[in-house]
Design a protein around this motif. Structure first.
Motif, PDB file in Angstrom:
ATOM      1  N   LEU A   3       0.835  -1.193   0.000  1.00  0.00           N
ATOM      2  CA  LEU A   3       0.000   0.000   0.000  1.00  0.00           C
ATOM      3  C   LEU A   3       0.872   1.246   0.000  1.00  0.00           C
ATOM      4  O   LEU A   3       1.974   1.247   0.569  1.00  0.00           O
ATOM      5  CB  LEU A   3      -0.908   0.007   1.235  1.00  0.00           C
ATOM      6  CG  LEU A   3      -1.866  -1.185   1.388  1.00  0.00           C
ATOM      7  CD1 LEU A   3      -2.633  -1.079   2.697  1.00  0.00           C
ATOM      8  CD2 LEU A   3      -2.823  -1.259   0.211  1.00  0.00           C
ATOM      9  N   PRO A   4       0.398   2.326  -0.601  1.00  0.00           N
ATOM     10  CA  PRO A   4       1.210   3.550  -0.652  1.00  0.00           C
ATOM     11  C   PRO A   4       1.358   4.225   0.703  1.00  0.00           C
ATOM     12  O   PRO A   4       2.277   5.010   0.914  1.00  0.00           O
ATOM     13  CB  PRO A   4       0.451   4.434  -1.642  1.00  0.00           C
ATOM     14  CG  PRO A   4      -0.956   3.921  -1.624  1.00  0.00           C
ATOM     15  CD  PRO A   4      -0.838   2.451  -1.382  1.00  0.00           C
ATOM     16  N   GLU A   5       0.434   3.962   1.642  1.00  0.00           N
ATOM     17  CA  GLU A   5       0.547   4.524   2.981  1.00  0.00           C
ATOM     18  C   GLU A   5      -0.247   3.650   3.947  1.00  0.00           C
ATOM     19  O   GLU A   5      -1.001   2.749   3.539  1.00  0.00           O
ATOM     20  CB  GLU A   5       0.042   5.964   3.028  1.00  0.00           C
ATOM     21  CG  GLU A   5      -1.414   6.135   2.642  1.00  0.00           C
ATOM     22  CD  GLU A   5      -1.824   7.602   2.615  1.00  0.00           C
ATOM     23  OE1 GLU A   5      -0.948   8.450   2.393  1.00  0.00           O
ATOM     24  OE2 GLU A   5      -3.014   7.896   2.828  1.00  0.00           O
ATOM     25  N   ASN A   6      -0.092   3.922   5.232  1.00  0.00           N
ATOM     26  CA  ASN A   6      -0.737   3.111   6.257  1.00  0.00           C
ATOM     27  C   ASN A   6      -2.220   3.406   6.351  1.00  0.00           C
ATOM     28  O   ASN A   6      -2.664   4.549   6.197  1.00  0.00           O
ATOM     29  CB  ASN A   6      -0.086   3.362   7.618  1.00  0.00           C
ATOM     30  CG  ASN A   6       1.347   2.899   7.670  1.00  0.00           C
ATOM     31  OD1 ASN A   6       1.691   1.881   7.084  1.00  0.00           O
ATOM     32  ND2 ASN A   6       2.198   3.652   8.359  1.00  0.00           N
ATOM     33  N   LEU A   7      -2.995   2.343   6.624  1.00  0.00           N
ATOM     34  CA  LEU A   7      -4.408   2.520   6.920  1.00  0.00           C
ATOM     35  C   LEU A   7      -4.558   2.922   8.384  1.00  0.00           C
ATOM     36  O   LEU A   7      -3.837   2.435   9.256  1.00  0.00           O
ATOM     37  CB  LEU A   7      -5.172   1.236   6.644  1.00  0.00           C
ATOM     38  CG  LEU A   7      -5.071   0.671   5.213  1.00  0.00           C
ATOM     39  CD1 LEU A   7      -5.946  -0.568   5.074  1.00  0.00           C
ATOM     40  CD2 LEU A   7      -5.457   1.711   4.179  1.00  0.00           C
ATOM     41  N   GLY A   8      -5.523   3.811   8.646  1.00  0.00           N
ATOM     42  CA  GLY A   8      -5.627   4.345   9.999  1.00  0.00           C
ATOM     43  C   GLY A   8      -6.979   4.194  10.640  1.00  0.00           C
ATOM     44  O   GLY A   8      -7.190   4.712  11.738  1.00  0.00           O
ATOM     45  N   GLY A   9      -7.916   3.494   9.992  1.00  0.00           N
ATOM     46  CA  GLY A   9      -9.242   3.408  10.588  1.00  0.00           C
ATOM     47  C   GLY A   9     -10.160   2.506   9.810  1.00  0.00           C
ATOM     48  O   GLY A   9      -9.742   1.505   9.225  1.00  0.00           O
ATOM     49  N   LYS A  10     -11.407   2.894   9.735  1.00  0.00           N
ATOM     50  CA  LYS A  10     -12.456   2.077   9.171  1.00  0.00           C
ATOM     51  C   LYS A  10     -12.323   1.929   7.663  1.00  0.00           C
ATOM     52  O   LYS A  10     -11.859   2.838   6.972  1.00  0.00           O
ATOM     53  CB  LYS A  10     -13.814   2.693   9.506  1.00  0.00           C
ATOM     54  CG  LYS A  10     -15.015   1.865   9.108  1.00  0.00           C
ATOM     55  CD  LYS A  10     -16.310   2.522   9.571  1.00  0.00           C
ATOM     56  CE  LYS A  10     -17.517   1.692   9.185  1.00  0.00           C
ATOM     57  NZ  LYS A  10     -18.782   2.319   9.616  1.00  0.00           N
ATOM     58  N   SER A  11     -12.759   0.784   7.128  1.00  0.00           N
ATOM     59  CA  SER A  11     -12.800   0.534   5.692  1.00  0.00           C
ATOM     60  C   SER A  11     -14.218   0.161   5.293  1.00  0.00           C
ATOM     61  O   SER A  11     -14.945  -0.478   6.061  1.00  0.00           O
ATOM     62  CB  SER A  11     -11.845  -0.597   5.304  1.00  0.00           C
ATOM     63  OG  SER A  11     -10.507  -0.273   5.599  1.00  0.00           O
ATOM     64  N   VAL A  12     -14.604   0.560   4.075  1.00  0.00           N
ATOM     65  CA  VAL A  12     -15.942   0.290   3.567  1.00  0.00           C
ATOM     66  C   VAL A  12     -15.819  -0.286   2.167  1.00  0.00           C
ATOM     67  O   VAL A  12     -15.045   0.235   1.332  1.00  0.00           O
ATOM     68  CB  VAL A  12     -16.810   1.564   3.545  1.00  0.00           C
ATOM     69  CG1 VAL A  12     -18.181   1.272   2.935  1.00  0.00           C
ATOM     70  CG2 VAL A  12     -16.970   2.122   4.950  1.00  0.00           C
ATOM     71  N   LEU A  13     -16.572  -1.367   1.893  1.00  0.00           N
ATOM     72  CA  LEU A  13     -16.590  -1.982   0.577  1.00  0.00           C
ATOM     73  C   LEU A  13     -17.794  -1.469  -0.200  1.00  0.00           C
ATOM     74  O   LEU A  13     -18.910  -1.393   0.329  1.00  0.00           O
ATOM     75  CB  LEU A  13     -16.668  -3.509   0.723  1.00  0.00           C
ATOM     76  CG  LEU A  13     -16.664  -4.336  -0.565  1.00  0.00           C
ATOM     77  CD1 LEU A  13     -15.333  -4.205  -1.291  1.00  0.00           C
ATOM     78  CD2 LEU A  13     -16.957  -5.804  -0.246  1.00  0.00           C
ATOM     79  N   SER A  14     -17.570  -1.094  -1.443  1.00  0.00           N
ATOM     80  CA  SER A  14     -18.655  -0.590  -2.281  1.00  0.00           C
ATOM     81  C   SER A  14     -19.687  -1.681  -2.530  1.00  0.00           C
ATOM     82  O   SER A  14     -19.407  -2.878  -2.385  1.00  0.00           O
ATOM     83  CB  SER A  14     -18.105  -0.074  -3.606  1.00  0.00           C
ATOM     84  OG  SER A  14     -17.509  -1.142  -4.340  1.00  0.00           O
ATOM     85  N   SER A  22     -10.787   3.293   2.473  1.00  0.00           N
ATOM     86  CA  SER A  22     -10.196   3.133   3.800  1.00  0.00           C
ATOM     87  C   SER A  22      -9.627   4.452   4.298  1.00  0.00           C
ATOM     88  O   SER A  22      -9.001   5.206   3.531  1.00  0.00           O
ATOM     89  CB  SER A  22      -9.072   2.095   3.774  1.00  0.00           C
ATOM     90  OG  SER A  22      -9.549   0.836   3.364  1.00  0.00           O
ATOM     91  N   VAL A  23      -9.844   4.714   5.576  1.00  0.00           N
ATOM     92  CA  VAL A  23      -9.212   5.870   6.205  1.00  0.00           C
ATOM     93  C   VAL A  23      -7.717   5.593   6.288  1.00  0.00           C
ATOM     94  O   VAL A  23      -7.291   4.527   6.749  1.00  0.00           O
ATOM     95  CB  VAL A  23      -9.798   6.109   7.610  1.00  0.00           C
ATOM     96  CG1 VAL A  23      -9.071   7.262   8.294  1.00  0.00           C
ATOM     97  CG2 VAL A  23     -11.288   6.393   7.522  1.00  0.00           C
ATOM     98  N   SER A  24      -6.902   6.542   5.810  1.00  0.00           N
ATOM     99  CA  SER A  24      -5.450   6.358   5.774  1.00  0.00           C
ATOM    100  C   SER A  24      -4.745   7.562   6.368  1.00  0.00           C
ATOM    101  O   SER A  24      -5.385   8.520   6.817  1.00  0.00           O
ATOM    102  CB  SER A  24      -4.989   6.115   4.336  1.00  0.00           C
ATOM    103  OG  SER A  24      -5.297   7.231   3.523  1.00  0.00           O
ATOM    104  N   ASP A  25      -3.418   7.521   6.355  1.00  0.00           N
ATOM    105  CA  ASP A  25      -2.630   8.576   6.994  1.00  0.00           C
ATOM    106  C   ASP A  25      -2.953   9.965   6.459  1.00  0.00           C
ATOM    107  O   ASP A  25      -3.006  10.942   7.214  1.00  0.00           O
ATOM    108  CB  ASP A  25      -1.134   8.289   6.808  1.00  0.00           C
ATOM    109  CG  ASP A  25      -0.662   7.144   7.683  1.00  0.00           C
ATOM    110  OD1 ASP A  25      -1.415   6.751   8.598  1.00  0.00           O
ATOM    111  OD2 ASP A  25       0.447   6.629   7.449  1.00  0.00           O
ATOM    112  N   VAL A  28      -8.190   9.443   2.623  1.00  0.00           N
ATOM    113  CA  VAL A  28      -8.909   8.235   2.234  1.00  0.00           C
ATOM    114  C   VAL A  28      -8.122   7.524   1.139  1.00  0.00           C
ATOM    115  O   VAL A  28      -7.704   8.150   0.149  1.00  0.00           O
ATOM    116  CB  VAL A  28     -10.330   8.555   1.743  1.00  0.00           C
ATOM    117  CG1 VAL A  28     -11.018   7.287   1.250  1.00  0.00           C
ATOM    118  CG2 VAL A  28     -11.156   9.185   2.858  1.00  0.00           C
ATOM    119  N   LEU A  29      -7.910   6.237   1.315  1.00  0.00           N
ATOM    120  CA  LEU A  29      -7.225   5.417   0.319  1.00  0.00           C
ATOM    121  C   LEU A  29      -8.268   4.612  -0.439  1.00  0.00           C
ATOM    122  O   LEU A  29      -9.115   3.951   0.171  1.00  0.00           O
ATOM    123  CB  LEU A  29      -6.221   4.479   0.994  1.00  0.00           C
ATOM    124  CG  LEU A  29      -5.340   3.630   0.077  1.00  0.00           C
ATOM    125  CD1 LEU A  29      -4.400   4.506  -0.739  1.00  0.00           C
ATOM    126  CD2 LEU A  29      -4.527   2.631   0.899  1.00  0.00           C
TER     127      LEU A  29
END
Length: 685
Positions: A3-14, A22-25, A28-29
C-alpha cells in the motif's frame, strides 16, 4: 498487498464489491480490489523446495522452481537466497520463468537434520508482497529413522483420530485443518477454521473435531463422519478460545480475554455457546494467556498447564477443578494425559495430585511431543531445528528412556506465546507414529526401534575376476553381512553414493554404488584414494567396523562375460572383425585387432570423477599405458582407457602381430604397475 501509505481506521466496501474505501494517513485510500486479479503479481509455484540426500551423497543438488504471475502478466522479479550455499540462477527475470536452485551438500555435511534456507522474491511492478520460499535441505545418516512428508506453512498442532485411521494437522498461516489418511499419508481434506487456529481436540463421543482460535471468538466444530463444518461454539465477547479439551462430563476452553484476566470457559452443547466459569473449584478463574488443556482418553480428567508454572486438574466425577499446584516458575514443551492418573508436562511426569514423580532426561534436547501408549510412553525431543530429532520409549515406572533413536529431522518445539507443543501422534491402527517436524511430518513404523544388526564387511575384491587386488577407479565387490536391508540395483547416472539406505566411504570419500543386498555391494572406488585406506559402511543398522585395505595405482582384471557355449566364464576379449567373444571356436588370428574389457587401470587423462560415465570426446586414456603380451610377444596398444558411456569399465584396443605363437592355450597377459592378469586363448594363423 503493498500500500502507498498506512491505513488508519475504518474501511468500507462498495456495493458492487469492486472498491474499498479506507481511512489512511493522509485521508482516504481507494483500493480497486475488483481489479486485483488483473494487476501485476509475483509468486512461486510452490511454497517449499525440498532437497533430500544422504551423508554419502555430496553431489550438487539441483531443483527447479517456477516463478509466475497468476494473472498471466509478464512481471519483473528478483530472487535471492538467505544461504550462500543455496544459489539461484537466474536471479532476476520476467514471469513466467523457471529458475534453478543449486545446493552444495558440502556446506551441510555436518548438519544431520533439516536446514531451512529462505528464497526471497521481490518485484518493482507487482502489487503484492510475494511469499518467501523455504528450501529444506536434509543430508541424514543412514541410521536416522523415518520418512519425511513435506507440508508447507506454519504447523502448530498434531492430533491422531482416536477411532479412525487418520490424523489432523493444524496449519495456522492458512487457517486450516489438514486431514491425512493414516495408510497412504495423503491429504484427503482441508477444513477452514477461524483466524489463527491454535489447538485441536476431539469430543469424548469421538464425533466432533474442535478447533480453538487465537483471533476468533468461536471454536470451530467439524463432523468427523462427514468432514463437514458444523455449527461453531460462540464465546462471550472478547473471549478467544486458544485451547479446548473434552472430558466425559464437560468441554472446557482456555481463553485469551480482551480484559483484566484470562479465563477457562465451559461449553453448552445444546446452545453451542460458552460461558465463563465463576471459579475453578476453590480457585480463582484467572489463568495465564498461554494455557494448554488436555483430557485423559477415558474422560476422567482435564489437565490445565500454564506457562507461568501453574497446574490445574479438572475431575469429571466431581465436575470441578480439584487440584492446583505450582512447583516451578515456568513450564513448556510436550503435554499429555493418560487414563491411569499420570500426566506429562515438559520433562515432568505428574501424578493425580500434580506432584512430579519422575523426571525425564534432558540430554537429547528440548521436550517436543509425548504420547501415552498402554502403560508406557513415547517421547520426542529436539536439540535444535537443524539437528536430528530423537524419539524414545519411556518406562513410566522409572522415567528411563528406552532405545533412543535419531530421526531424520527435528520435531517442532514451542515458541513465544505458544510454549507447549503436541508433535507426536501414534495412529489408531498402530501401524505408524506421526511426528510434526521441520519439513512437515515424519512417519515412523510402529517398531521403529526394532533391533537391526550392524553391517560387517568381510572381503573386498575386484568385480571383474574376484581377485584381491583393487585399483583406483576400479569396480569392486564387497562381501559381508547386513550390508543393506534390501536388494536394490540402480541404472541412475551418475551413480548414487547412497542406495537402499546404505552408503559406503573410503577415507571419508563417498563411493558410487551400483547394487546393494544384505550380503553383497557392487561399487566403484574413488580415483583419489590410493594406498592404505579405511572403508566404512553405514546402514540403518549402524556403522561397520573399519575395514582396512590397499588400493593400488593399477590392478588390471579382465571381466568374464558369463556362459558362452560350453564355457562358463569366457573372458571379455572380442575380435573386432566379427564383434564376438574370443573362444576356441572363435580364436584370435594373427593380424587381428582385439578389444579387451577390464577394470582397475587407474587414473585417466582427462580425469573423470567416480560414478560419472566416461566421455566419448575426448576419450579418457589411462595415464599409465599397460603392457599386453600374447605368448610373450608384445601387442601394439592403440588405445587404453575408459570405455565411452561406461562407469569403471576400461577397454584396450590392440593389434596382434604375425610373430605370436600358435596353439590352443596361449597366455594373453595384461600388466600395469607391477600387477598382471592373464588367461589362455586359442591362436590360429
Amino acid at each position: 498487498m503493498r500500500l502507498p501509505e498506512n491505513l488508519g481506521g475504518k474501511s468500507v466496501l462498495s456495493a458492487d464489491g469492486n472498491t474499498v474505501y479506507s481511512v489512511s494517513d493522509s485521508g482516504v485510500l481507494v483500493l480497486p480490489v475488483g481489479e486485483l486479479a488483473r494487476a501485476p503479481r509475483v509468486q512461486a509455484a510452490q511454497e517449499d523446495v525440498v532437497v533430500k540426500g544422504n551423508f554419502c551423497d555430496r553431489r550438487v543438488a539441483v531443483q527447479e522452481l517456477t516463478i509466475l504471475d497468476p494473472g498471466g502478466n509478464n512481471t519483473d522479479f528478483t530472487i535471492s537466497s538467505s544461504n550462500p550455499s543455496v544459489v539461484v540462477t537466474p536471479s532476476a527475470g520476467m514471469t513466467p520463468a523457471t529458475v534453478k536452485v543449486r545446493v552444495d551438500p558440502a556446506a551441510f555435511q555436518n548438519q544431520k537434520g533439516t536446514v531451512a534456507a529462505t528464497l526471497s522474491l521481490a518485484s518493482k511492478a507487482a502489487v503484492n508482497v510475494p511469499r518467501p520460499v523455504r528450501v529444506l535441505i536434509n543430508f541424514h545418516d543412514p541410521d536416522q529413522r523415518g520418512t519425511t512428508i513435506n507440508v508447507p506453512g506454519k504447523l502448530v498442532d498434531l492430533l491422531a483420530d482416536p477411532v479412525r485411521d487418520r490424523f489432523y494437522i493444524l496449519r495456522q498461516d492458512r487457517n486450516e485443518v489438514l486431514v491425512f489418511d493414516g495408510s497412504s499419508y495423503r491429504q484427503i481434506a482441508a477444513l477452514r477454521t477461524g483466524n489463527t487456529p491454535t489447538q485441536m481436540a476431539v469430543t469424548f463421543d469421538r464425533r466432533y473435531l474442535l478447533v480453538g482460535n487465537d483471533n476468533s471468538q468461536i471454536a470451530n466444530v467439524f463432523d468427523l463422519e462427514t468432514l463437514e463444518p458444523d455449527e461453531p461454539i460462540r464465546f462471550p465477547a472478547g473471549h478467544y478460545p486458544r485451547s479446548l479439551a473434552s472430558s466425559g462430563k464437560a468441554t472446557l476452553a482456555a481463553c485469551r480475554v480482551a480484559g483484566a484476566k484470562h479465563t477457562i470457559d465451559r461449553v453448552d452443547w445444546v446452545l453451542r455457546t460458552a460461558t465463563e466459569l465463576p471459579t475453578l473449584g476453590v480457585y480463582e478463574n484467572n489463568i495465564s494467556p498461554n494455557t494448554i488443556l488436555t483430557a485423559s482418553p477415558n474422560g476422567s480428567s482435564i489437565l490445565a498447564a500454564q506457562a507461568d508454572g501453574n497446574l490445574l486438574l479438572y475431575n469429571a466425577n466431581v465436575d470441578d477443578f480439584t487440584v492446583s499446584r505450582k512447583d516451578s516458575t515456568a513450564l513448556k514443551g510436550a503435554y499429555a494425559a493418560s487414563s491411569y492418573d499420570l500426566y506429562v508436562v515438559g520433562n515432568n511426569v505428574l501424578n493425580s495430585s500434580l506432584v512430579t514423580v519422575r523426571k525425564l532426561e534432558t540430554a537429547t534436547g528440548e521436550s517436543s511431543g509425548f504420547a501415552f501408549v498402554d502403560m508406557g510412553g513415547l517421547r520426542s525431543t529436539s536439540p535444535n531445528a537443524s539437528s536430528p530429532g530423537v524419539i524414545q520409549r519411556v518406562d513410566l515406572t522409572s522415567g528411563d528412556a528406552i532405545r533412543a533413536t535419531r530421526m531424520v529431522e527435528a520435531p517442532l518445539v514451542g515458541e513465544n506465546g505458544a510454549a507447549f507443543s503436541r508433535t507426536l501422534a501414534p495412529l489408531y491402527s498402530r501401524k505408524a507414529i506421526i511426528n510434526l517436524t521441520t519439513s512437515g511430518f515424519t512417519v515412523l513404523p510402529w517398531d521403529y526401534d526394532a533391533a537391526v544388526a550392524p553391517p560387517k564387511i568381510e572381503r573386498v575384491v575386484n568385480a571383474a575376476d574376484q581377485s584381491g587386488a583393487v585399483a583406483l577407479g576400479g569396480l569392486v565387490t564387497i562381501f559381508g553381512r547386513n550390508l543393506s536391508p534390501v536388494n536394490v540395483a540402480t541404472r541412475e547416472m551418475p551413480l548414487p553414493t547412497a542406495l537402499g539406505e546404505s552408503c559406503l566411504t573410503v577415507n571419508g570419500v563417498p563411493v558410487p554404488v551400483l547394487f546393494v543386498s544384505p550380503t553383497q555391494i557392487n561399487a566403484q572406488l574413488p580415483f583419489q584414494t590410493d594406498g592404505n585406506v579405511t572403508m566404512i559402511l553405514r546402514t540403518p543398522g549402524g556403522v561397520s567396523d573399519n575395514f582396512n585395505l590397499t588400493i593400488l595405482p593399477g590392478a588390471p582384471a579382465i571381466f568374464r562375460s558369463g556362459p558362452v557355449g560350453v564355457f562358463e566364464e569366457a573372458p571379455t576379449v572380442y575380435r573386432q572383425m566379427n564383434g564376438e567373444v574370443v573362444t576356441p571356436s572363435n580364436p584370435i588370428h594373427r593380424n587381428d585387432f582385439i578389444t579387451i574389457y577390464l577394470t582397475g587401470l587407474g587414473r585417466t587423462n582427462p580425469a573423470i570423477e567416480a560414478g560419472i560415465p566416461a566421455p566419448s570426446e575426448p576419450l579418457a586414456s589411462v595415464v599409465q599405458t599397460p603392457d599386453v603380451t600374447l605368448g610373450g610377444v608384445p601387442l601394439r596398444v592403440d588405445f587404453a582407457g575408459l570405455a565411452p558411456g561406461q562407469v569403471g569399465v576400461y577397454q584396450i584396443n590392440a593389434w596382434v602381430p604375425r610373430t605370436v605363437p600358435l596353439g590352443m592355450s596361449i597366455p594373453l597377459k595384461v600388466t600395469q604397475s607391477g600387477q598382471a592378469t592373464s588367461f589362455d586363448v586359442r591362436v590360429v594363423e
